[in-house]
Scaffold this active site. Structure first.
Site, PDB file in Angstrom:
ATOM      1  N   VAL A 301      -2.628   7.027  -1.172  1.00 12.23           N
ATOM      2  CA  VAL A 301      -1.174   6.811  -1.502  1.00 12.23           C
ATOM      3  C   VAL A 301      -0.786   7.923  -2.385  1.00 12.23           C
ATOM      4  O   VAL A 301       0.254   7.929  -2.873  1.00 12.23           O
ATOM      5  CB  VAL A 301      -0.832   5.508  -1.957  1.00 12.23           C
ATOM      6  CG1 VAL A 301      -1.477   4.542  -1.162  1.00 12.23           C
ATOM      7  CG2 VAL A 301      -1.644   5.371  -3.519  1.00 12.23           C
ATOM      8  N   ASP A 302      -1.497   9.338  -2.280  1.00 18.05           N
ATOM      9  CA  ASP A 302      -1.133  10.356  -3.214  1.00 18.05           C
ATOM     10  C   ASP A 302      -0.545  11.513  -2.133  1.00 18.05           C
ATOM     11  O   ASP A 302      -0.766  12.594  -2.637  1.00 18.05           O
ATOM     12  CB  ASP A 302      -2.274  10.488  -3.978  1.00 18.05           C
ATOM     13  CG  ASP A 302      -1.741  11.242  -5.229  1.00 18.05           C
ATOM     14  OD1 ASP A 302      -0.708  11.023  -5.887  1.00 18.05           O
ATOM     15  OD2 ASP A 302      -2.411  12.290  -5.809  1.00 18.05           O
ATOM     16  N   GLY A 303      -0.139  11.189  -1.146  1.00 14.91           N
ATOM     17  CA  GLY A 303       0.429  12.245  -0.324  1.00 14.91           C
ATOM     18  C   GLY A 303       1.793  12.916  -0.635  1.00 14.91           C
ATOM     19  O   GLY A 303       2.749  12.663  -0.218  1.00 14.91           O
TER      20      GLY A 303
END
Length: 441
Positions: A301-303
């Site tokens: 979820v760190d894109g």
């Protein structure tokens, strides 16, 4: 720019600290000239503060600790971008260097035979130990290529004989690899990113090459730099690229959608504008949709805006870079599960509905409702099926939490999209990370 004898342009600061940038007129008129950024298109007109500052700010490291020495020594404030680049610009990120006017180029191609010095084993272990403990690098060791991001890492060169080396001081030679060392609080990050990157490649994405090395009793990740190439003489050269934050004219502080404001943030609408500027907008849109699905399924979820990049090629051609910095962050309960950019109106995986994903596709630029339905079913099914084929391998290879997380994510996302869950994912243990443990089926 690397391999260029003459400046691309001039950066100036006024007495109040305001920045302006202008391309050199001779550079703009030469055949094959490329722009530094989508936010700085080739033109003879100057760019003022609001446009110039974000791009050049992004050339500095994100970790303020890495800037502290120069700030303390020279009495420079963090918002004095020109002042910091005056001292640090010769080694700033990427193919660009920012130098005092009249300076000769400092970034030049690297010759494997004469521009690098092999790192002895004890030296390499000392570097790894320092990064692992988040301490200063050993005396006499300078990071030759400051890197963005919050992970402990340094830039090195892999020589043809397989040994690791650093550029000789003053050579200006490029590094070829990034060595990522997990810190004491995230000891498994190296192996987790390794597996996530391998899965990305296996699914079919162009992905930076990675290998896992045991050094100083730690599994460290060696990543091949996608912004390097060999010229006709076999020398290492830098390739100009920029991340999506630079392309959008956003400072690194706004790399997540939640930190910005409408019209000035990293969101799907902003991504669409970037992709529309590439040589193949339709193909790039579909790749971004697939990348989003992949990240949701593997728990990345760190894109954010600095984890996507563009290549600027001669003739003004623009394309997206290979995938990089893929880590299943949902395995870390100390990190947020909020998505870097919203999917429709959803801010977490658990909130995504079929309507949210349809709105996501519409915002990306898929206007036909029939096409959106077809693409969502096709890509979600294909990616989930390929990932499901690796779950057993991951589970037996010591990565059971990752395998169970992927299976849980499949059941959540595919359920919301009304798509059948592949058999290998249906019966795996459920990963209940934020509830504090495991639920065994």
């Amino acid at each position: 720019m690397d391999s260029s004898e003459n400046p691309v342009g001039v950066l100036v600061r006024d007495q109040r600290g305001g920045l302006a940038f202008a391309y050199d007129r001779a550079y703009v008129s030469q055949p094959g000239a490329i722009s530094l950024s989508l936010s700085l298109p080739l033109t003879a007109e100057p760019f003022e503060e609001a446009v110039a500052r974000p791009f050049f700010d992004n050339l500095l490291q994100e970790r303020d600790g890495a800037l502290s020495d120069i700030m303390a020594r020279e009495g420079i404030a963090r918002d004095d971008i020109a002042g910091l680049l005056f001292h640090l610009g010769k080694d700033c990120a990427g193919a660009l260097s920012v130098l005092p006017a009249g300076s000769p180029p400092t970034k030049v191609p690297g010759d494997y035979q004469k521009d690098y010095q092999r790192l002895e084993d004890d030296r390499l272990i000392a570097i790894v130990d320092s990064l692992h403990k988040r301490r200063r690098l050993p005396a006499g060791t300078d990071d030759p290529s400051p890197l963005a991001g919050m992970q402990s890492k340094t830039a090195l060169t892999l020589l043809p004989d397989g040994s690791l080396a650093g550029p000789l001081p003053g050579s200006g030679a490029p590094t070829t690899h990034i060595l990522k060392v997990p810190d004491q609080e995230h000891i498994h990050d190296g192996s987790l990113e390794y597996e996530a990157m391998r899965l990305s490649h296996a699914v079919g994405f162009s992905t930076a090459d990675v290998s896992l090395l045991p050094l100083a009793g730690i599994e460290v990740l060696l990543v091949t730099r996608f912004d390097r190439a060999l010229d006709r003489d076999g020398r290492v050269v830098r390739i100009h690229q920029e991340d999506f934050a630079q392309a959008l004219g956003l400072p690194s502080a706004l790399k997540y959608e939640r930190r910005g404001a409408p019209g000035r943030r990293f969101d799907v609408d902003a991504v669409r504008r970037i992709l529309d500027a590439t040589d193949d907008p339709a193909g790039e849109r579909e790749l971004f949709i697939q990348a989003t699905l992949f990240d949701l399924l593997v728990g990345n979820v760190d894109g954010h805006a600095k984890n996507f990049a563009l290549f600027h090629e001669p003739g003004g051609r623009i394309r997206t870079s290979p995938r990089y910095d893929i880590l299943p962050t949902r395995l870390d309960d100390t990190l947020t599960d909020e998505l870097a950019y919203r999917i429709g109106d959803a801010t977490t995986l658990d909130e995504i509905s079929g309507e949210d994903f349809d709105l996501f596709l519409q915002t990306v630029g898929i206007s036909s409702a029939a096409a959106r339905q077809r693409l969502s079913k096709r890509y979600a099914t294909e990616i989930a099926t390929k990932l499901a084929g690796h779950l057993d391998r991951l589970g037996k290879g010591g990565q059971k939490p990752l395998a169970d997380l992927i299976a849980s994510n499949m059941r959540t996302l595919l359920g919301a999209l009304d798509i059948e869950v592949p058999g290998p994912a249906r019966d795996r243990d459920a990963y209940i990370g934020r509830a504090g443990g495991w639920l065994l089926s």
